[in-house]
Design an enzyme around this catalytic site. Structure first.
Site, PDB file in Angstrom:
ATOM      1  N   GLY A 192      -0.407  21.714  11.409  1.00  0.00           N
ATOM      2  CA  GLY A 192      -1.005  21.687  12.751  1.00  0.00           C
ATOM      3  C   GLY A 192      -0.725  20.431  13.537  1.00  0.00           C
ATOM      4  O   GLY A 192      -0.404  19.392  13.007  1.00  0.00           O
ATOM      5  N   SER A 193      -0.814  20.539  14.831  1.00  0.00           N
ATOM      6  CA  SER A 193      -0.649  19.395  15.715  1.00  0.00           C
ATOM      7  C   SER A 193      -0.742  19.850  17.155  1.00  0.00           C
ATOM      8  O   SER A 193      -1.674  20.540  17.517  1.00  0.00           O
ATOM      9  CB  SER A 193       0.679  18.683  15.453  1.00  0.00           C
ATOM     10  OG  SER A 193       0.683  17.452  16.123  1.00  0.00           O
ATOM     11  N   ARG A 194       0.290  19.555  17.970  1.00  0.00           N
ATOM     12  CA  ARG A 194       0.218  19.849  19.389  1.00  0.00           C
ATOM     13  C   ARG A 194       1.615  20.044  19.971  1.00  0.00           C
ATOM     14  O   ARG A 194       2.585  19.423  19.525  1.00  0.00           O
ATOM     15  CB  ARG A 194      -0.486  18.689  20.089  1.00  0.00           C
ATOM     16  CG  ARG A 194      -0.480  18.728  21.603  1.00  0.00           C
ATOM     17  CD  ARG A 194      -1.318  17.586  22.121  1.00  0.00           C
ATOM     18  NE  ARG A 194      -0.816  17.092  23.398  1.00  0.00           N
ATOM     19  CZ  ARG A 194      -1.352  16.080  24.059  1.00  0.00           C
ATOM     20  NH1 ARG A 194      -2.394  15.445  23.559  1.00  0.00           N
ATOM     21  NH2 ARG A 194      -0.845  15.689  25.205  1.00  0.00           N
ATOM     22  N   ILE A 252       4.579  17.443  18.761  1.00  0.00           N
ATOM     23  CA  ILE A 252       3.886  16.175  18.509  1.00  0.00           C
ATOM     24  C   ILE A 252       3.139  16.260  17.187  1.00  0.00           C
ATOM     25  O   ILE A 252       2.291  17.144  16.995  1.00  0.00           O
ATOM     26  CB  ILE A 252       2.894  15.848  19.637  1.00  0.00           C
ATOM     27  CG1 ILE A 252       3.617  15.812  20.992  1.00  0.00           C
ATOM     28  CG2 ILE A 252       2.203  14.518  19.383  1.00  0.00           C
ATOM     29  CD1 ILE A 252       2.678  15.743  22.169  1.00  0.00           C
TER      30      ILE A 252
END
Length: 219
Positions: free
Chosen positions: A187-189, A157
């Site tokens: 970065g993220s998820r 995501i």
């Protein structure tokens, strides 16, 4: 430290931009040594910060068909039972890992198996911890079928800063546990959806290491 292939072009362009900026400072302010030194220090800091975004450390994978490994470095932010509506369309146990800009950005396969389903979704760029980011942000969905027939889903995501997802897999491809399958810039998820009877080995706030931390054990 090795540099991920996604970083070479960005680092080269950044180096050129910073070099030109420092040249401009020296050209237009030849007598101001303080400003020149500050510009050089700021450039080094910026370059080192971006350099660490693209680091790709070599790790040793200890494969185990009974466990699910963390798909990325980061922090566990969600552990809950939820309805997965894209592929399973039924209740699953979800573990979400938030990747900050300081984490390694490599995405790894949590378990060995065959890619049964893969899809890319264009979308928004809500902050990664927003409840709707899992269904409305730019993302990929990958379903891996394990040797015992169990299927797990992993979702990359994008967030408010991370606006570029990379993946190196396709349907019907066999993956090894801990194998790199993608990359999320800055970065993220990542969300992992498991059978509801899986035993969770982490808790909210735990720090994970991609391909090394055991996040769950399968029945």
């Amino acid at each position: 430290m090795t540099i991920h292939k996604e970083g070479y072009k960005i680092l080269f362009v950044l180096l050129c931009v910073l070099a030109l900026a420092n040249y401009a400072v020296r050209y237009y302010l030849p007598a101001n040594e303080l400003v020149q030194q500050l510009a050089l220090i700021a450039s080094l800091i910026i370059y080192l910060l971006v350099l660490q975004f693209f680091r790709n450390p070599r790790i040793k994978i200890e494969a185990n068909e009974n466990v699910i490994l963390a798909p990325a470095d980061g922090k566990v932010v969600v552990i809950e039972n939820t309805e997965e509506g894209e592929y399973f369309k039924s209740e699953r146990k979800q573990i979400s890992i938030f990747m900050s800009p300081l984490n390694v950005h490599v995405c790894r396969t949590p378990a060995a198996g065959l890619v049964k389903f893969f899809k890319y979704h264009a979308g928004k760029y809500l902050v990664a911890w927003h409840p709707k980011s899992s269904t409305e942000n730019e993302r990929t969905t990958m379903v891996v079928e394990l040797a015992n027939g169990v299927e797990i889903l992993v979702r990359q995501i994008a967030g408010a800063v991370a606006r570029r997802i990379r993946w190196y897999v396709g349907e019907n491809q066999k993956l090894q546990q801990g194998q790199e399958y993608g990359f999320i810039k800055f970065g993220s998820r990542l969300d992992v959806f498991l059978p509801v009877d899986a035993d969770i080995n982490v808790k909210i706030g735990d720090v994970t290491k991609g391909g090394r931390t055991v996040i769950a054990t399968l029945k």
